[in-house]
Design a protein around this motif. Structure first.
Motif, PDB file in Angstrom:
ATOM      1  N   PHE A  29      12.370  15.812   5.663  1.00 22.37           N
ATOM      2  CA  PHE A  29      11.832  15.509   4.330  1.00 22.37           C
ATOM      3  C   PHE A  29      11.482  16.813   3.630  1.00 22.37           C
ATOM      4  CE2 PHE A  29       8.674  14.502   7.678  1.00 22.37           C
ATOM      5  CZ  PHE A  29       7.866  15.615   7.561  1.00 22.37           C
ATOM      6  N   ASP A  30      11.355  16.735   2.301  1.00 21.49           N
ATOM      7  CA  ASP A  30      11.118  17.927   1.484  1.00 21.49           C
ATOM      8  C   ASP A  30       9.617  18.201   1.416  1.00 21.49           C
ATOM      9  OD1 ASP A  30      11.012  19.951  -0.384  1.00 21.49           O
ATOM     10  OD2 ASP A  30      12.563  19.094  -1.664  1.00 21.49           O
ATOM     11  N   PHE A  31       9.124  18.977   2.375  1.00 21.51           N
ATOM     12  CA  PHE A  31       7.690  19.257   2.430  1.00 21.51           C
ATOM     13  C   PHE A  31       7.275  20.260   1.361  1.00 21.51           C
ATOM     14  CE2 PHE A  31       3.888  20.962   4.936  1.00 21.51           C
ATOM     15  CZ  PHE A  31       3.083  19.901   4.558  1.00 21.51           C
ATOM     16  N   GLU A  40       8.391  20.436  -1.684  1.00 22.50           N
ATOM     17  CA  GLU A  40       8.211  19.695  -2.933  1.00 22.50           C
ATOM     18  C   GLU A  40       6.902  18.910  -2.899  1.00 22.50           C
ATOM     19  OE1 GLU A  40       8.894  18.677  -6.759  1.00 22.50           O
ATOM     20  OE2 GLU A  40      10.103  20.062  -5.562  1.00 22.50           O
ATOM     21  N   ALA A  41       6.570  18.351  -1.742  1.00 27.13           N
ATOM     22  CA  ALA A  41       5.310  17.618  -1.613  1.00 27.13           C
ATOM     23  C   ALA A  41       4.120  18.556  -1.803  1.00 27.13           C
ATOM     24  CB  ALA A  41       5.238  16.937  -0.249  1.00 27.13           C
ATOM     25  N   LYS A  42       4.209  19.755  -1.239  1.00 21.08           N
ATOM     26  CA  LYS A  42       3.130  20.733  -1.417  1.00 21.08           C
ATOM     27  C   LYS A  42       3.026  21.180  -2.875  1.00 21.08           C
ATOM     28  CE  LYS A  42       2.547  23.934   1.828  1.00 21.08           C
ATOM     29  NZ  LYS A  42       1.323  23.661   2.606  1.00 21.08           N
ATOM     30  N   LEU A  43       4.173  21.340  -3.533  1.00 16.90           N
ATOM     31  CA  LEU A  43       4.154  21.722  -4.943  1.00 16.90           C
ATOM     32  C   LEU A  43       3.502  20.622  -5.784  1.00 16.90           C
ATOM     33  CD1 LEU A  43       4.886  23.634  -7.230  1.00 16.90           C
ATOM     34  CD2 LEU A  43       7.172  22.597  -7.286  1.00 16.90           C
ATOM     35  N   THR A  44       3.792  19.371  -5.456  1.00 17.02           N
ATOM     36  CA  THR A  44       3.157  18.256  -6.163  1.00 17.02           C
ATOM     37  C   THR A  44       1.643  18.306  -5.978  1.00 17.02           C
ATOM     38  OG1 THR A  44       5.119  16.863  -5.886  1.00 17.02           O
ATOM     39  CG2 THR A  44       3.044  15.737  -6.368  1.00 17.02           C
ATOM     40  N   ALA A  45       1.207  18.616  -4.756  1.00 18.55           N
ATOM     41  CA  ALA A  45      -0.231  18.745  -4.492  1.00 18.55           C
ATOM     42  C   ALA A  45      -0.829  19.889  -5.304  1.00 18.55           C
ATOM     43  CB  ALA A  45      -0.470  18.960  -3.002  1.00 18.55           C
ATOM     44  N   CYS A  46      -0.093  20.993  -5.406  1.00 19.85           N
ATOM     45  CA  CYS A  46      -0.576  22.133  -6.190  1.00 19.85           C
ATOM     46  C   CYS A  46      -0.703  21.767  -7.672  1.00 19.85           C
ATOM     47  CB  CYS A  46       0.362  23.329  -6.014  1.00 19.85           C
ATOM     48  SG  CYS A  46       0.294  24.100  -4.377  1.00 19.85           S
ATOM     49  N   LYS A  47       0.234  20.993  -8.175  1.00 20.23           N
ATOM     50  CA  LYS A  47       0.167  20.550  -9.573  1.00 20.23           C
ATOM     51  C   LYS A  47      -1.076  19.711  -9.819  1.00 20.23           C
ATOM     52  CE  LYS A  47       5.174  20.575 -10.384  1.00 20.23           C
ATOM     53  NZ  LYS A  47       6.397  19.741 -10.570  1.00 20.23           N
ATOM     54  N   LYS A  58      -0.221  15.879  -0.365  1.00 25.50           N
ATOM     55  CA  LYS A  58       0.908  16.423   0.411  1.00 25.50           C
ATOM     56  C   LYS A  58       1.520  15.354   1.307  1.00 25.50           C
ATOM     57  CE  LYS A  58      -1.407  18.197   4.559  1.00 25.50           C
ATOM     58  NZ  LYS A  58      -1.697  19.372   5.406  1.00 25.50           N
ATOM     59  N   LEU A  59       0.743  14.316   1.648  1.00 25.52           N
ATOM     60  CA  LEU A  59       1.284  13.189   2.409  1.00 25.52           C
ATOM     61  C   LEU A  59       1.880  12.133   1.485  1.00 25.52           C
ATOM     62  CD1 LEU A  59      -1.355  12.564   5.234  1.00 25.52           C
ATOM     63  CD2 LEU A  59       0.972  13.415   5.505  1.00 25.52           C
ATOM     64  N   GLU A  60       1.138  11.796   0.431  1.00 25.91           N
ATOM     65  CA  GLU A  60       1.596  10.742  -0.478  1.00 25.91           C
ATOM     66  C   GLU A  60       2.914  11.102  -1.160  1.00 25.91           C
ATOM     67  OE1 GLU A  60      -1.478   9.867  -3.263  1.00 25.91           O
ATOM     68  OE2 GLU A  60      -2.726   8.796  -1.793  1.00 25.91           O
ATOM     69  N   ALA A  61       3.151  12.394  -1.380  1.00 27.38           N
ATOM     70  CA  ALA A  61       4.337  12.833  -2.125  1.00 27.38           C
ATOM     71  C   ALA A  61       5.567  13.029  -1.241  1.00 27.38           C
ATOM     72  CB  ALA A  61       4.025  14.137  -2.868  1.00 27.38           C
ATOM     73  N   LEU A  62       5.424  12.836   0.059  1.00 28.91           N
ATOM     74  CA  LEU A  62       6.563  13.029   0.957  1.00 28.91           C
ATOM     75  C   LEU A  62       7.648  11.982   0.724  1.00 28.91           C
ATOM     76  CD1 LEU A  62       4.962  13.835   4.438  1.00 28.91           C
ATOM     77  CD2 LEU A  62       6.276  15.387   2.987  1.00 28.91           C
ATOM     78  N   VAL A  63       8.894  12.442   0.745  1.00 30.04           N
ATOM     79  CA  VAL A  63      10.050  11.548   0.622  1.00 30.04           C
ATOM     80  C   VAL A  63      11.104  12.000   1.627  1.00 30.04           C
ATOM     81  CG1 VAL A  63      11.876  10.683  -0.878  1.00 30.04           C
ATOM     82  CG2 VAL A  63       9.616  11.167  -1.839  1.00 30.04           C
TER      83      VAL A  63
END
Length: 229
Positions: free
Chosen positions: A17-19, A21-28, A85-90
């Motif tokens: 999975f794209d971790f 991108e998930a971290k970037l979403t958390a940063c946003k 970072k968990l919720e945004a994982l795909v």
């Protein structure tokens, strides 16, 4: 590929999975809370190497360096980070299909990650793929991190196979592919997940544009093995 592949070992982050991108979403989301800052810059703090990739000190350092720090905001940002970072994982397309077919083919599956077991289990459970893996090897189990060969041999010993019987799939040329290749494993470079160090010159046996291509390797190997018998 004239080898008897008995097991496939997968890296986790940015392979399944794209971790990033998930971290970037958390940063946003943290920047939105703060009302200032830059999410790409904040993500860069996590990529420095020291402190670690998931260390909350990265958030503290970013806030201090950008004059955004207060204890309250730091604590709120930490909660946002751990949640998002968990919720945004795909999952990447085809991950579950690939794991299911490999299990049907009686191929042993291992996960080999530098993450702590607590973080790894949270992500695997969130993605509902934990049950596919026969073994899960984490940093706190081995006391080492890739590219240390100890990590790879630890997994191989648990699987009771030699390196030549294993395929390693990972997105990092330096931490995954090179050490696995050196000790004799078949290597598959997950180019689809390598957004930081992508190179056309990676010395891997196979370069993957998608994870389902792992099936082509393993099924072709089984066909050759059956024909020999």
């Amino acid at each position: 590929m004239e080898r008897s592949i008995k097991a496939v070992l997968f890296d986790m982050d940015n392979t399944l999975f794209d971790f990033l991108e998930a971290k970037l979403t958390a940063c946003k989301r943290m920047v939105e809370h703060l009302g200032g800052g830059d999410p790409e810059d904040m993500l860069g703090y996590f990529l420095r190497g020291t402190p670690g990739f998931e260390d909350l000190e990265n958030i503290r350092d970013y806030l201090l360096d950008n004059e955004l720090y207060s204890q309250e905001d730091y604590e709120v940002c930490c909660r946002i980070y751990e949640t998002i970072k968990l919720e945004a994982l795909v999952l990447y397309p085809g991950v579950k299909q690939t794991l299911e077919i490999l299990k049907e083919q009686r191929i042993s599956l291992a996960l080999v990650t530098d993450a702590h077991s607590n973080n790894a289990m949270k992500r695997l459970e969130r993605m509902q793929i934990k049950e596919y893996f026969d073994i899960i090897v984490t940093n706190d189990m081995t006391g080492a991190k890739k590219p240390d060969h100890k990590v790879f041999y630890f997994a191989l010993d648990l699987l009771d196979i030699c390196p030549q019987q294993a395929l390693f799939v990972g997105d990092s040329p330096g931490r995954d592919i090179e050490p696995a290749r050196i000790i004799g494993m078949v290597t598959a470079y997950a180019a689809y997940g390598d957004r930081r160090h992508y190179s056309d010159n990676v010395e891997a046996d196979i370069v993957l544009s998608g994870i389902t291509e792992v099936l082509d390797i393993v099924l072709e190997n089984k066909k050759i093995e059956e024909n020999v018998k």
